[in-house]
Design an enzyme around this catalytic site. Structure first.
Site, short mmCIF file in Angstrom:
data_model
loop_
_atom_site.label_atom_id
_atom_site.label_comp_id
_atom_site.label_asym_id
_atom_site.label_seq_id
_atom_site.Cartn_x
_atom_site.Cartn_y
_atom_site.Cartn_z
N PRO A 281 0.83 -1.21 0.00
CA PRO A 281 0.00 0.00 0.00
C PRO A 281 0.86 1.26 0.00
O PRO A 281 1.90 1.31 0.66
CB PRO A 281 -0.77 -0.11 1.33
CG PRO A 281 0.16 -0.85 2.23
CD PRO A 281 0.90 -1.83 1.35
N GLY A 282 0.42 2.26 -0.74
CA GLY A 282 1.14 3.54 -0.74
C GLY A 282 0.19 4.63 -0.29
O GLY A 282 0.24 5.14 0.83
N ARG A 283 -0.74 4.96 -1.20
CA ARG A 283 -1.69 6.04 -0.98
C ARG A 283 -2.43 5.91 0.35
O ARG A 283 -2.58 6.88 1.08
CB ARG A 283 -2.70 6.03 -2.14
CG ARG A 283 -3.57 7.25 -2.21
CD ARG A 283 -4.67 7.08 -3.26
NE ARG A 283 -4.21 6.60 -4.54
CZ ARG A 283 -3.89 7.37 -5.59
NH1 ARG A 283 -3.97 8.67 -5.50
NH2 ARG A 283 -3.48 6.84 -6.73
N CYS B 219 2.08 29.59 -16.36
CA CYS B 219 1.56 30.12 -17.62
C CYS B 219 0.99 29.04 -18.52
O CYS B 219 1.45 28.85 -19.65
CB CYS B 219 2.65 30.89 -18.32
SG CYS B 219 3.16 32.26 -17.30
#
Ligand code: LLP
Length: 420
Positions: free
Chosen positions: A277-279, A344
């Site tokens: 797992p990361g998130r 921009c």
């Protein structure tokens, strides 16, 4: 659950007012709550604890900051890495080599040699060509490389196409239908210990069904591999569980539901399970704190121009991702606005037609759920220095990555001698 909350009308991270961090460090700045990461690591570990001796290996790509990795190392987490840079950061943060998994479709011979020398739990291979290179590198070092194949189960993960990885035509893994042939080829190679199977079908998954379908296919494959005489001891189930970004949307299934599904599907596999797992561990443990430069009237909704931009937080521009945006000291009124950065191009838009707490020039805002795939994906586009990162623990905070100095940006360019 996270540790960002309003106290006496002002947003705090744990016990520290965000305004105090902005005053001390400037904006934009990423702020991480260590209590939130620790909590998520424990919740996930508990959710999969019913399986035999699981290893939770944090996907370093989500947030490779050394203080984040050291916090998770202390919780006993391992690391899922995809480059020599991530491998070295994991080791530097105190994650033991036997808790490191090396994934990725493009590992080079140098990366293989480095990790084989330093040690690791497993390489997840993605082709026979890679297996051949791995065996050659391991032979030259006089060792056997511990490997699994990452299989591609051909399921639709039902997530954004840029973060979906388990479809038959994606670049990831080996087709599950041909896996027996891949394993047979790998067994003939002299310096591989073929120990496992790996799968990862995508990220920010909001439905368990595709995961369950993929894991079911992996379970069947493990049975077939054993019949063919392979000694399969590990199954790496990847990462992918989604987190709530938008308060008004249904929450994705939580770790408990995921853990119960995994325990049910894998009950008779007879392997050690690995998770990446990361998130889930870090996303809601971080915010991007930014100051409103000005509110510019538009033909339609006004533009809230903030001092953070797409180079600091790329997810909205890259994936049309939603991040909740809130004033740090909210009043009673709301407004409908476009939230944009100073860069921009029109892609530098965080939210369009967003209903949010009213702000004026000089106010602070936070972008929520910015602990994962946020600071790490930043660039210096428009010659904007990389954003600093701060970690909070209780009533303390520390800068865990300094704001990049513009001088550094300039010095990194070298003039060729004909311009010298
Ligand atoms: N394991 C492997 C092999 C992966 O490729 C990934 C993520 C993970 C584990 C961790 O997945 P998680 O639990 O974090 O969902 N930049 C994108 C996300 C890319 C995910 C890439 N792979 C974003 O900002 O949404």
């Amino acid at each position: 659950m996270d540790h960002f909350s309003l106290r006496e009308g002002a947003l705090h991270c744990e016990d520290v007012p965000l305004a105090e961090i902005a005053a001390a460090v400037g904006t934009p700045v990423y702020v991480y709550s260590s209590a939130t990461m620790v909590r998520h690591a424990r919740v996930f570990r508990d959710a999969v604890a019913a399986t035999s001796d699981p290893l939770v290996a944090f996907a370093v790509k989500a947030n490779p900051n050394g203080a984040v990795l050291a916090t998770l190392a202390r919780e006993g987490l391992g690391a899922d890495v995809v480059s020599i840079g991530e491998y070295r950061r994991a080791i530097a943060a105190g994650i033991p080599p036997e808790r490191i998994i090396f994934s990725g479709v493009g590992k080079t011979a140098d990366e293989m040699a480095y990790a084989l020398t330093g040690g690791l739990l497993q390489f997840n291979l993605e082709s026979v060509e890679e297996a051949e290179m791995m065996s050659a590198v391991a032979s030259s070092l006089g060792v056997a490389a511990p490997v699994a194949f990452r299989v591609n189960p051909d399921v639709d993960a039902r997530t954004h196409k840029k973060i979906s990885t388990g479809g038959a035509l994606s670049k990831f893994g080996v087709p599950i239908g041909d896996a027996l042939e891949y394993y047979a080829r790998a067994r003939e190679l002299p310096a591989l210990d073929v120990q496992g199977v790996a799968v990862h079908i995508g990220s920010q998954l909001t439905d368990l069904a595709p995961l369950e379908s993929a894991f079911g296919k992996v379970g069947k494959l493990i049975g077939e591999l054993r019949v063919a005489g392979h000694d399969i001891r590990f199954a790496d189930l990847g990462g992918g569980l989604g987190v709530p970004y938008d308060r008004d949307m249904p929450h994705p299934p939580g770790p408990q539901e995921y853990g119960a599904m995994v325990a049910r599907i894998t009950a008779d596999w007879g392997v050690r399970l690995l998770f990446e797992p990361g998130r889930l561990i870090v996303a809601n443990a971080g915010v991007l704190l930014s100051e409103v430069i000005r509110v510019k009237p538009g033909v339609g909704d006004p533009f809230v121009v903030v001092d953070a931009a797409m180079n600091d937080l790329m997810r909205p521009s890259l994936y049309d991702a939603y991040h909740a945006i809130d004033p740090v000291t909210p009043g009673n009124s709301q407004m409908t606005v476009n939230v944009v950065g100073p860069i921009c191009e029109s892609g530098d838009t965080f939210a369009t037609g967003r209903r949010m707490g009213a702000v004026v020039a000089g106010d602070l805002v936070v972008f929520r759920t910015a602990g994962a795939y946020a600071a790490t994906m930043a660039s210096t586009y428009n010659s904007r220095p990389l954003t600093p990162e701060v970690m909070v623990s209780g009533d303390k905070f520390a800068v865990v990555r300094a704001r990049q100095d513009i001088e550094e940006l300039i010095r990194a360019d070298k003039l060729p001698d004909w311009l010298g």
